[in-house]
Design an enzyme around this catalytic site. Sequence first.
Site, PDB file in Angstrom:
ATOM      1  N   GLY A  58      45.787  13.275  40.189  1.00  0.00           N
ATOM      2  CA  GLY A  58      46.431  13.482  41.491  1.00  0.00           C
ATOM      3  C   GLY A  58      45.522  14.303  42.376  1.00  0.00           C
ATOM      4  O   GLY A  58      44.579  14.951  41.897  1.00  0.00           O
ATOM      5  N   GLN A  63      43.751  20.220  49.102  1.00  0.00           N
ATOM      6  CA  GLN A  63      42.594  20.531  48.242  1.00  0.00           C
ATOM      7  C   GLN A  63      41.257  20.158  48.887  1.00  0.00           C
ATOM      8  O   GLN A  63      40.217  20.634  48.448  1.00  0.00           O
ATOM      9  CB  GLN A  63      42.738  19.825  46.894  1.00  0.00           C
ATOM     10  N   CYS A 103      44.083  21.766  37.001  1.00  0.00           N
ATOM     11  CA  CYS A 103      43.997  21.529  38.443  1.00  0.00           C
ATOM     12  C   CYS A 103      42.529  21.445  38.832  1.00  0.00           C
ATOM     13  O   CYS A 103      41.717  22.268  38.395  1.00  0.00           O
ATOM     14  CB  CYS A 103      44.673  22.671  39.198  1.00  0.00           C
ATOM     15  N   LEU A 104      42.213  20.468  39.667  1.00  0.00           N
ATOM     16  CA  LEU A 104      40.824  20.310  40.111  1.00  0.00           C
ATOM     17  C   LEU A 104      40.371  21.522  40.934  1.00  0.00           C
ATOM     18  O   LEU A 104      39.171  21.755  41.055  1.00  0.00           O
ATOM     19  CB  LEU A 104      40.676  19.021  40.927  1.00  0.00           C
ATOM     20  N   HIS A 145      53.395  19.077  41.117  1.00  0.00           N
ATOM     21  CA  HIS A 145      52.150  19.864  41.220  1.00  0.00           C
ATOM     22  C   HIS A 145      51.491  19.634  42.593  1.00  0.00           C
ATOM     23  O   HIS A 145      51.047  20.579  43.249  1.00  0.00           O
ATOM     24  CB  HIS A 145      51.230  19.442  40.064  1.00  0.00           C
ATOM     25  N   GLU A 146      51.465  18.370  43.046  1.00  0.00           N
ATOM     26  CA  GLU A 146      50.823  18.055  44.335  1.00  0.00           C
ATOM     27  C   GLU A 146      51.639  18.578  45.514  1.00  0.00           C
ATOM     28  O   GLU A 146      51.068  19.071  46.504  1.00  0.00           O
ATOM     29  CB  GLU A 146      50.604  16.545  44.485  1.00  0.00           C
ATOM     30  N   HIS A 149      50.878  22.070  46.087  1.00  0.00           N
ATOM     31  CA  HIS A 149      49.643  22.258  46.875  1.00  0.00           C
ATOM     32  C   HIS A 149      49.950  22.187  48.371  1.00  0.00           C
ATOM     33  O   HIS A 149      49.419  22.978  49.149  1.00  0.00           O
ATOM     34  CB  HIS A 149      48.612  21.170  46.551  1.00  0.00           C
TER      35      HIS A 149
HETATM   36  O1  GNR Z   1      43.998  15.920  37.180  1.00  0.00           O
HETATM   37  C1  GNR Z   1      44.999  16.646  37.095  1.00  0.00           C
HETATM   38  N1  GNR Z   1      45.672  16.711  35.919  1.00  0.00           N
HETATM   39  C2  GNR Z   1      46.909  17.321  35.787  1.00  0.00           C
HETATM   40  C3  GNR Z   1      47.393  17.543  34.497  1.00  0.00           C
HETATM   41  C4  GNR Z   1      48.614  18.121  34.299  1.00  0.00           C
HETATM   42  C5  GNR Z   1      49.385  18.489  35.384  1.00  0.00           C
HETATM   43  C6  GNR Z   1      48.926  18.279  36.678  1.00  0.00           C
HETATM   44  C7  GNR Z   1      47.704  17.695  36.879  1.00  0.00           C
HETATM   45  S1  GNR Z   1      47.147  17.405  38.493  1.00  0.00           S
HETATM   46  C8  GNR Z   1      45.412  17.466  38.252  1.00  0.00           C
HETATM   47  C9  GNR Z   1      44.680  17.110  39.522  1.00  0.00           C
HETATM   48  C10 GNR Z   1      44.993  18.135  40.583  1.00  0.00           C
HETATM   49  O2  GNR Z   1      44.532  19.241  40.597  1.00  0.00           O
HETATM   50  N2  GNR Z   1      45.828  17.784  41.504  1.00  0.00           N
HETATM   51  O3  GNR Z   1      46.206  18.669  42.439  1.00  0.00           O
HETATM   52 NI    NI Z   2      45.941  20.634  41.541  1.00  0.00          NI
END
Ligand code: GNR
Ligand code: NI
Length: 182
Positions: A58, A63, A103-104, A145-146, A149
Amino acid sequence: MTQSQLRGLCLIMTILKILEFPDPRLRTKAAPVEQVDDALRTLIDDLFETMYDAPGIGLAATQVDVHKRLLVADVSIDKTEPLALINPQILTKDGVTVSDEGCLSVPGYYEEVERANHIVVRYLDRDGETVEMEAEGLLAICIQHEIDHLDGKLFVDYLSEAKRQRIRKKLDKERRQQAVAI
Ligand code: GNR
Ligand code: NI
């Protein structure tokens, strides 16, 4: 041909730079998208390219320092189920699931986070059509999660202050060492 004409023909893809914790720009609350137009669709394509390249499941516009309510996701194993959600709104949340999240924007760290296991989300798709979708498991976790953000929130905010500080210090140290190596 101009750069913008090439972009229109999709001959150029762009990998955008991903902001990293504790960059204060990650704390920006994103504004709703007003118009689903070609410029927005180009941004969606860039988000997908950046997400697949990273690689991640995601990516939120926040980001890449674009503060619009827009996210992309693809939780399929073969990366064939791209989803772009514009102005996403969670309508219902059910159940609880705890999973290791990464998270990236917090590269290299994985910690347990509690989320709803099942959600219903309403959003606009890339054609500007309203869609209501049910999601569970990894997709539900990813969308939550997104959306965090887009509200300026990171998964490390669910951890203790001590853990967050430790991650912050280690990331700072890694970046200092990278800078020396260059
Ligand atoms: O690549 C991602 N893997 C992930 C694994 C578990 C819960 C959430 C994520 S999202 C993350 C990519 C990211 O940072 N998206 O904002
Ligand atoms: Ni993230």
